[in-house]
Design a protein around this motif. Structure first.
Motif, PDB file in Angstrom:
ATOM      1  N   PHE A  20       0.831  -1.312   0.033  1.00  0.00           N
ATOM      2  CA  PHE A  20       0.015   0.178  -0.014  1.00  0.00           C
ATOM      3  C   PHE A  20       0.805   1.286  -0.098  1.00  0.00           C
ATOM      4  O   PHE A  20       0.578   2.451  -0.236  1.00  0.00           O
ATOM      5  CB  PHE A  20      -0.984  -0.047   1.257  1.00  0.00           C
ATOM      6  CG  PHE A  20      -2.117  -0.670   0.988  1.00  0.00           C
ATOM      7  CD1 PHE A  20      -3.416  -0.052   0.349  1.00  0.00           C
ATOM      8  CD2 PHE A  20      -2.386  -1.893   1.259  1.00  0.00           C
ATOM      9  CE1 PHE A  20      -4.524  -0.788   0.116  1.00  0.00           C
ATOM     10  CE2 PHE A  20      -3.532  -2.809   0.719  1.00  0.00           C
ATOM     11  CZ  PHE A  20      -4.543  -2.060   0.476  1.00  0.00           C
ATOM     12  N   SER A  21       2.309   1.137   0.075  1.00  0.00           N
ATOM     13  CA  SER A  21       3.062   2.194   0.422  1.00  0.00           C
ATOM     14  C   SER A  21       3.446   2.525  -1.316  1.00  0.00           C
ATOM     15  O   SER A  21       3.520   1.618  -1.981  1.00  0.00           O
ATOM     16  CB  SER A  21       4.241   1.866   0.990  1.00  0.00           C
ATOM     17  OG  SER A  21       5.144   1.249   0.235  1.00  0.00           O
ATOM     18  N   CYS A  22       3.436   3.854  -1.370  1.00  0.00           N
ATOM     19  CA  CYS A  22       3.682   4.000  -2.951  1.00  0.00           C
ATOM     20  C   CYS A  22       4.705   5.661  -2.822  1.00  0.00           C
ATOM     21  O   CYS A  22       4.709   6.165  -1.791  1.00  0.00           O
ATOM     22  CB  CYS A  22       2.914   4.248  -3.770  1.00  0.00           C
ATOM     23  SG  CYS A  22       1.549   5.642  -3.462  1.00  0.00           S
ATOM     24  N   SER A  23       4.973   5.941  -3.810  1.00  0.00           N
ATOM     25  CA  SER A  23       5.858   7.155  -3.881  1.00  0.00           C
ATOM     26  C   SER A  23       5.747   7.854  -5.111  1.00  0.00           C
ATOM     27  O   SER A  23       5.530   7.399  -6.111  1.00  0.00           O
ATOM     28  CB  SER A  23       7.145   6.958  -3.787  1.00  0.00           C
ATOM     29  OG  SER A  23       8.196   7.978  -3.799  1.00  0.00           O
ATOM     30  N   SER A  24       5.070   9.353  -5.018  1.00  0.00           N
ATOM     31  CA  SER A  24       5.317  10.198  -6.215  1.00  0.00           C
ATOM     32  C   SER A  24       6.539   9.974  -6.799  1.00  0.00           C
ATOM     33  O   SER A  24       7.508   9.847  -6.328  1.00  0.00           O
ATOM     34  CB  SER A  24       4.718  11.477  -5.904  1.00  0.00           C
ATOM     35  OG  SER A  24       3.649  11.815  -5.331  1.00  0.00           O
TER      36      SER A  24
ATOM     37  N   TYR B 442       2.897   6.138   4.312  1.00  0.00           N
ATOM     38  CA  TYR B 442       3.450   5.078   3.453  1.00  0.00           C
ATOM     39  C   TYR B 442       2.413   5.342   2.102  1.00  0.00           C
ATOM     40  O   TYR B 442       2.800   4.606   1.117  1.00  0.00           O
ATOM     41  CB  TYR B 442       3.411   3.695   4.112  1.00  0.00           C
ATOM     42  CG  TYR B 442       4.718   3.302   4.886  1.00  0.00           C
ATOM     43  CD1 TYR B 442       5.682   2.753   4.163  1.00  0.00           C
ATOM     44  CD2 TYR B 442       4.650   3.768   6.110  1.00  0.00           C
ATOM     45  CE1 TYR B 442       6.978   2.608   4.943  1.00  0.00           C
ATOM     46  CE2 TYR B 442       6.007   3.497   6.873  1.00  0.00           C
ATOM     47  CZ  TYR B 442       7.034   2.947   6.358  1.00  0.00           C
ATOM     48  OH  TYR B 442       8.076   2.852   6.790  1.00  0.00           O
ATOM     49  N   ARG B 443       1.443   6.118   2.286  1.00  0.00           N
ATOM     50  CA  ARG B 443       0.493   6.012   1.185  1.00  0.00           C
ATOM     51  C   ARG B 443       1.408   6.808  -0.067  1.00  0.00           C
ATOM     52  O   ARG B 443       1.150   6.614  -1.043  1.00  0.00           O
ATOM     53  CB  ARG B 443      -0.742   7.010   1.588  1.00  0.00           C
ATOM     54  CG  ARG B 443      -1.804   6.123   2.142  1.00  0.00           C
ATOM     55  CD  ARG B 443      -2.836   7.120   2.845  1.00  0.00           C
ATOM     56  NE  ARG B 443      -2.256   8.245   3.625  1.00  0.00           N
ATOM     57  CZ  ARG B 443      -3.241   9.210   3.990  1.00  0.00           C
ATOM     58  NH1 ARG B 443      -4.453   8.989   3.727  1.00  0.00           N
ATOM     59  NH2 ARG B 443      -2.557   9.999   4.831  1.00  0.00           N
ATOM     60  N   ASP B 444       2.175   7.757   0.552  1.00  0.00           N
ATOM     61  CA  ASP B 444       3.100   8.266  -0.291  1.00  0.00           C
ATOM     62  C   ASP B 444       4.380   8.803   0.289  1.00  0.00           C
ATOM     63  O   ASP B 444       4.423   9.858   0.914  1.00  0.00           O
ATOM     64  CB  ASP B 444       2.443   9.494  -0.965  1.00  0.00           C
ATOM     65  CG  ASP B 444       3.329  10.157  -2.310  1.00  0.00           C
ATOM     66  OD1 ASP B 444       4.348   9.934  -2.374  1.00  0.00           O
ATOM     67  OD2 ASP B 444       2.813  10.754  -3.103  1.00  0.00           O
ATOM     68  N   VAL B 445       5.532   7.951   0.244  1.00  0.00           N
ATOM     69  CA  VAL B 445       6.508   8.260   1.149  1.00  0.00           C
ATOM     70  C   VAL B 445       7.234   9.471   0.629  1.00  0.00           C
ATOM     71  O   VAL B 445       7.966  10.142   1.437  1.00  0.00           O
ATOM     72  CB  VAL B 445       7.711   7.007   0.849  1.00  0.00           C
ATOM     73  CG1 VAL B 445       6.939   5.954   1.783  1.00  0.00           C
ATOM     74  CG2 VAL B 445       8.099   6.552  -0.411  1.00  0.00           C
TER      75      VAL B 445
END
Lengths: 183, 468
Positions: A20-24, B442-445
């Motif tokens: 569920f973690s993501c990164s822009s 963690y939704r958008d590190v």
């Protein structure tokens, strides 16, 4: 069997967290685009010459000269990063005589590079500021960057005679606005 | 110059928070909780960590902005983003990184008086990297904008405040169950600093205001100092040694040495109420080897060139005067740095009592007697400026006898929505733990202000306990 169970739970929890973690999208190369464009203001030169400096033992001395070292503009930092310099001058004359002021920029061999000239009228009772802004850019800026010395030539023009008790002075104030680009 | 600016920007972009280990603290299923409280109420016959894998922890994050704010690939010019970040932060915003890796660790139980096993020894060695920088707001504004639009503003050079250190720590701790209610612990530490750079006591100002003498009154008062140890020789172009070898030797007491201690306690006022407190890293390092101090100290009032017309060249050389007034000096003066001291405390209420049939039930360890607990923790850490504080509430649950969980909610100056989760499992004697906080991030590190995690593998031998 139980242990297997626990570790399945643990595994699922971890998997859930990371899936569920993501990164822009990030682009760290942007740091190479860093471009600083600061504008600094600073004093350049000043003087305050009383009228009695132009009279010695009752005899008028019409020209006074000084040539201070000004080597800040040819410092490596400025030659690399200075893109424009505005030199601002303000002359305030309270002496009952007219003057000319010549500021001559000279290079390391004492050769004149550029001259800034002022005509200052005589004081007639009201404040009369002479101002000038010289903008140094492109080829003209290169002259400034080669400057290591400035000659100030202050010349008194003819007019009513002065003596050592005459009143007034001639003042110069000047500043520089330096436009830098660092990248 | 450009390199320096880039370095500052990069350092600022990788920011982090503190060394708060709210998940590990008092999570006694994990032996490493002894590193946050030497008086933690642990229970084992002996344990050892898998070398290099027993304790890995890192803290990364930021206050005031995130990596996304600066480096988002969104078509906005980097310089625009940099300005936005600079002007939305304050001099109190900070950047810090903390990383620790245990090289080895272990512990065993020893017999005390009356032949009872009531004392524990634990020991180990870890490597640590620390970085802390405050937002150098005023100097950054000067670099970005210059002073033209800030006539009358006093730029504070004290905004420059940063330190970085790499060290190894060898430690040995002893803790003893004084009686059923009280456990006390103490840990001695020897620090060996591999390198240190600190510039935390800066002051000074730069201002420009209108004047009658010349156009402006301009004053620079600078009291800047950067202390370094273990770095200078790598800066030398003639250096041709082996960096890796140097680091190894410095890690093993060849560096600048220091001493410190941790102390802590666990106390049960009632069987189901537990109170703990600890102070960690009260210590200093004396920097005597390979020391280099760079200083910019002095006062200069810039009025401009003043031709006096008394002869040629009467006005001197203003630029040289300035350089002489605030010179860059390189000194070699020994200095001492203090480790960031950390204070932890907690109060816990345990419930859902479980009594295994063959339990001797004389000790107060809540893990053996209660399935669940709730509690609150307080964390305080010293920094070059005001201390850093964090408040945590938590819920701890034994899910199975081999799986324990701790969930935390933490409020600090960076975030009020920090939710963390820790799990510790036992596969026979193999203990594996993973703790992570700021789970919502963690939704958008890339937009996270702070992230931290700890994980590791240990081998723990306990007295036989019935499974449930």
């Amino acid at each position: 069997m139980k242990l297997l169970h626990f570790h399945r739970i643990l595994g699922i929890l971890l998997l859930t967290l990371f899936s569920f973690s993501c990164s822009s999208d990030l682009d760290f190369n942007q740091a190479n685009d860093l471009k600083l464009e600061p504008v600094f203001i600073s004093n350049l030169a000043y003087f305050d010459v009383p009228v009695n400096r132009f009279v010695t033992n009752g005899v008028e001395q019409s020209v006074i000269v000084d040539s201070p070292t000004v080597d800040v503009f040819n410092d490596a930092f400025f030659t690399n990063h200075l893109t424009r310099a505005d030199l601002f001058f303000e002359i305030d004359n309270t002496i009952n005589r007219a003057y000319t002021l010549d500021i001559v920029l000279r290079d390391i061999n004492n050769q004149p590079l550029y001259s800034i000239n002022f005509n200052v009228p005589a004081y007639i009772g009201t404040e009369n500021l002479v101002t000038k802004t010289e903008i140094f850019e492109n080829a003209k800026l290169d002259l400034l960057k080669r400057t290591t010395r400035m000659t100030f030539v202050l010349q008194m023009l003819s007019g009513p005679p002065l003596n050592e008790n005459s009143l007034g002075n001639i003042k110069l104030r000047s500043g520089v606005t330096a436009y830098l680009i660092v990248q | 110059m450009r390199k320096l600016i880039l370095l500052v920007v990069l350092l600022l972009s990788v920011k982090s928070i503190s060394q708060n280990k709210q998940l590990l603290y008092n999570f006694t299923a994990v032996p490493q909780s002894l590193m946050t409280n030497p008086g933690a109420d642990v229970n084992y016959k002996f344990y050892f960590g898998i070398p290099l894998l027993s304790g890995i922890s890192a803290n990364v994050g930021s206050s005031g902005f995130s990596a996304y704010d600066l480096f988002a690939d969104n078509g906005v010019d980097f310089n625009v983003k940099l300005r936005d970040v600079l002007f939305s932060t304050t001099r109190r915003d900070k950047a810090a990184i903390n990383e620790q890796i245990e090289l080895f660790t272990g512990g065993f139980r020893i017999k005390g008086e009356q032949n009872q096993y009531n004392s524990y020894v634990s020991f180990g060695m870890y490597q640590e990297f620390d970085f802390l920088s405050y937002m150098p707001k005023d100097p950054a504004i000067l670099a970005l904008d210059g002073n033209r639009d800030y006539l009358g503003k006093v730029f504070d050079l004290g905004d420059l405040n940063a330190k970085a250190e790499m060290l190894t720590v060898l430690h040995i701790g002893y803790h003893k169950n004084i009686n059923e209610r009280l456990t006390l612990g103490f840990r001695g530490k020897i620090y060996s600093s591999i390198f240190n750079a600190s510039s935390t006591k800066n002051s000074g100002y730069i201002y420009t205001i209108p004047s009658n003498v010349n156009i402006y009154e301009q004053v620079i008062y600078s009291n800047l100092q950067l202390n370094t140890s273990g770095i200078a020789k790598y800066d030398d172009e003639d250096y041709n040694g082996d960096v890796a070898k140097d680091i190894k030797s410095k890690a093993l007491f060849g560096g600048n040495l220091g001493l410190g201690f941790d102390a802590g306690l666990t106390y049960y006022p009632k069987k189901n109420i537990q109170f703990t407190a600890s102070i960690v890293d009260v210590g200093f390092i004396k920097h005597t080897k390979e020391v280099e101090n760079l200083t910019y100290k002095g006062y200069y009032r810039h009025d401009g060139i003043n031709p006096k017309f008394t002869g040629t060249n009467s006005a001197g050389n203003i630029y040289q005067e300035f350089k002489d007034a605030i010179p860059l000096d390189t000194l070699h003066t020994k200095y001492t740095t203090w480790r960031p001291a950390k204070f932890n405390s907690s109060i816990q209420y345990s419930f859902e009592e479980e009594r295994p049939t063959d339990c001797n039930c004389t000790d107060y360890n809540p893990e053996t007697m209660y399935k669940s607990a709730v509690g609150a923790q307080l964390f305080v850490m010293t920094t070059p400026r005001a201390p850093l504080m964090a408040f945590t509430t938590y819920y701890r649950r034994k899910i199975f006898s081999a799986l324990q969980m701790k969930a935390t909610y933490t409020i600090d100056s960076y975030s009020f929505k920090n939710i963390g989760l820790g799990l510790s499992s036992n596969f026979g004697p193999v203990n594996f733990y993973v703790l992570a906080d700021n789970l919502l991030e963690y939704r958008d590190v890339s937009k996270a202000n702070s992230l931290s995690f700890q994980l590791g593998l240990n081998i723990i031998f306990k007295d036989k306990q019935p499974s449930n």
